[in-house]
Design a protein around this motif. Structure first.
Motif, PDB file in Angstrom:
ATOM      1  N   UNK A  63       0.805  -1.220   0.000  1.00  0.00           N
ATOM      2  CA  UNK A  63       0.000   0.000   0.000  1.00  0.00           C
ATOM      3  C   UNK A  63       0.842   1.274   0.000  1.00  0.00           C
ATOM      4  N   UNK A  64       2.107   1.165   0.398  1.00  0.00           N
ATOM      5  CA  UNK A  64       2.947   2.367   0.466  1.00  0.00           C
ATOM      6  C   UNK A  64       4.161   2.293  -0.452  1.00  0.00           C
ATOM      7  N   UNK A  65       4.406   1.128  -1.020  1.00  0.00           N
ATOM      8  CA  UNK A  65       5.581   0.943  -1.873  1.00  0.00           C
ATOM      9  C   UNK A  65       5.549   1.925  -3.044  1.00  0.00           C
ATOM     10  N   UNK A  66       6.683   2.568  -3.250  1.00  0.00           N
ATOM     11  CA  UNK A  66       6.772   3.546  -4.331  1.00  0.00           C
ATOM     12  C   UNK A  66       6.374   4.953  -3.937  1.00  0.00           C
ATOM     13  N   UNK A  67       5.704   5.074  -2.799  1.00  0.00           N
ATOM     14  CA  UNK A  67       5.298   6.400  -2.307  1.00  0.00           C
ATOM     15  C   UNK A  67       6.130   6.843  -1.119  1.00  0.00           C
ATOM     16  N   UNK A  68       6.540   5.875  -0.293  1.00  0.00           N
ATOM     17  CA  UNK A  68       7.206   6.208   0.953  1.00  0.00           C
ATOM     18  C   UNK A  68       8.605   5.588   1.013  1.00  0.00           C
ATOM     19  N   UNK A  69       9.436   6.209   1.879  1.00  0.00           N
ATOM     20  CA  UNK A  69      10.811   5.737   2.038  1.00  0.00           C
ATOM     21  C   UNK A  69      11.173   5.685   3.505  1.00  0.00           C
ATOM     22  N   UNK A  70      11.680   4.539   3.937  1.00  0.00           N
ATOM     23  CA  UNK A  70      12.197   4.406   5.287  1.00  0.00           C
ATOM     24  C   UNK A  70      13.708   4.535   5.234  1.00  0.00           C
ATOM     25  N   UNK A  71      14.269   5.177   6.239  1.00  0.00           N
ATOM     26  CA  UNK A  71      15.718   5.303   6.333  1.00  0.00           C
ATOM     27  C   UNK A  71      16.095   5.404   7.802  1.00  0.00           C
ATOM     28  N   UNK A  72      17.367   5.350   8.073  1.00  0.00           N
ATOM     29  CA  UNK A  72      17.817   5.444   9.458  1.00  0.00           C
ATOM     30  C   UNK A  72      19.166   6.130   9.522  1.00  0.00           C
ATOM     31  N   UNK A  73      19.412   6.732  10.673  1.00  0.00           N
ATOM     32  CA  UNK A  73      20.708   7.336  10.974  1.00  0.00           C
ATOM     33  C   UNK A  73      21.150   6.751  12.302  1.00  0.00           C
ATOM     34  N   UNK A  74      22.035   5.785  12.255  1.00  0.00           N
ATOM     35  CA  UNK A  74      22.456   5.106  13.476  1.00  0.00           C
ATOM     36  C   UNK A  74      23.215   6.028  14.428  1.00  0.00           C
ATOM     37  N   UNK A  75      23.833   7.065  13.907  1.00  0.00           N
ATOM     38  CA  UNK A  75      24.556   8.011  14.760  1.00  0.00           C
ATOM     39  C   UNK A  75      23.585   8.856  15.585  1.00  0.00           C
ATOM     40  N   UNK A  76      22.357   8.983  15.095  1.00  0.00           N
ATOM     41  CA  UNK A  76      21.355   9.793  15.789  1.00  0.00           C
ATOM     42  C   UNK A  76      20.263   8.946  16.436  1.00  0.00           C
ATOM     43  N   UNK A  77      20.433   7.630  16.407  1.00  0.00           N
ATOM     44  CA  UNK A  77      19.425   6.728  16.992  1.00  0.00           C
ATOM     45  C   UNK A  77      18.032   6.989  16.430  1.00  0.00           C
ATOM     46  N   UNK A  78      17.963   7.287  15.167  1.00  0.00           N
ATOM     47  CA  UNK A  78      16.711   7.740  14.586  1.00  0.00           C
ATOM     48  C   UNK A  78      16.364   6.961  13.321  1.00  0.00           C
ATOM     49  N   UNK A  79      15.086   6.638  13.206  1.00  0.00           N
ATOM     50  CA  UNK A  79      14.554   6.059  11.982  1.00  0.00           C
ATOM     51  C   UNK A  79      13.545   7.049  11.422  1.00  0.00           C
ATOM     52  N   UNK A  80      13.514   7.147  10.100  1.00  0.00           N
ATOM     53  CA  UNK A  80      12.671   8.139   9.430  1.00  0.00           C
ATOM     54  C   UNK A  80      11.669   7.451   8.512  1.00  0.00           C
ATOM     55  N   UNK A  81      10.579   8.146   8.270  1.00  0.00           N
ATOM     56  CA  UNK A  81       9.610   7.691   7.283  1.00  0.00           C
ATOM     57  C   UNK A  81       9.198   8.908   6.461  1.00  0.00           C
ATOM     58  N   UNK A  82       9.643   8.920   5.212  1.00  0.00           N
ATOM     59  CA  UNK A  82       9.289   9.987   4.286  1.00  0.00           C
ATOM     60  C   UNK A  82       8.028   9.547   3.539  1.00  0.00           C
ATOM     61  N   UNK A  83       6.951  10.281   3.731  1.00  0.00           N
ATOM     62  CA  UNK A  83       5.645   9.905   3.186  1.00  0.00           C
ATOM     63  C   UNK A  83       5.259  10.893   2.099  1.00  0.00           C
ATOM     64  N   UNK A  84       5.144  10.401   0.886  1.00  0.00           N
ATOM     65  CA  UNK A  84       4.758  11.249  -0.242  1.00  0.00           C
ATOM     66  C   UNK A  84       3.438  10.756  -0.830  1.00  0.00           C
ATOM     67  N   UNK A  85       2.815  11.622  -1.592  1.00  0.00           N
ATOM     68  CA  UNK A  85       1.546  11.290  -2.273  1.00  0.00           C
ATOM     69  C   UNK A  85       0.570  10.661  -1.278  1.00  0.00           C
TER      70      UNK A  85
END
Length: 123
Positions: A63-85
């Motif tokens: 349902x989200x493939x191609x629209x959203x991107x997950x990423x992480x920054x291990x130095x910042x202990x953070x995971x991100x979710x970029x949600x488009x469309x």
């Protein structure tokens, strides 16, 4: 106790974008696979995406493939979710979760859950 608090939610019109982030309070963030899940009112918790500790493995719900991107920054202990469309059906509370194991689509395989953040998409 370890915390995983998501932030970045809000109200957005359909077609817009939002960026979520989740900080895990641990010294060994790089050892955890991280997942994003969502739960809409009256519905069961739903897998969104997950990322392995090194980010070499990533998986998305159809349902989200191609629209959203997950990423992480291990130095910042953070995971991100970029949600488009964004779509109205994306409206839900979004939570991040951590697991010692490999990436998984199953919520029962995650050991730590954080406070969610509300995403509301208007049509």
């Amino acid at each position: 106790q370890m915390q995983a608090d998501a932030s970045g939610g809000g109200v957005m019109q359909a077609g817009g974008s939002l960026n979520l982030s989740c900080v895990l309070s641990t010294r060994i963030f790089s050892s955890y696979s991280m997942g994003w899940f969502r739960q809409a009112p009256g519905k069961e918790r739903e897998f969104v995406c997950a990322i392995s500790p090194s980010a070499r493995e990533i998986t998305y719900a159809d349902s989200v493939k191609g629209r959203w991107t997950i990423s992480r920054d291990n130095a910042k202990n953070t995971v991100y979710l970029q949600m488009k469309r964004l779509k109205p059906e994306d409206t839900a509370v979004y939570s991040c979760a951590a697991t010692y194991g490999g990436i998984s689509r199953l919520p029962e395989e995650y050991h730590y859950w954080g406070q969610g953040t509300q995403v509301t998409v208007s049509s």
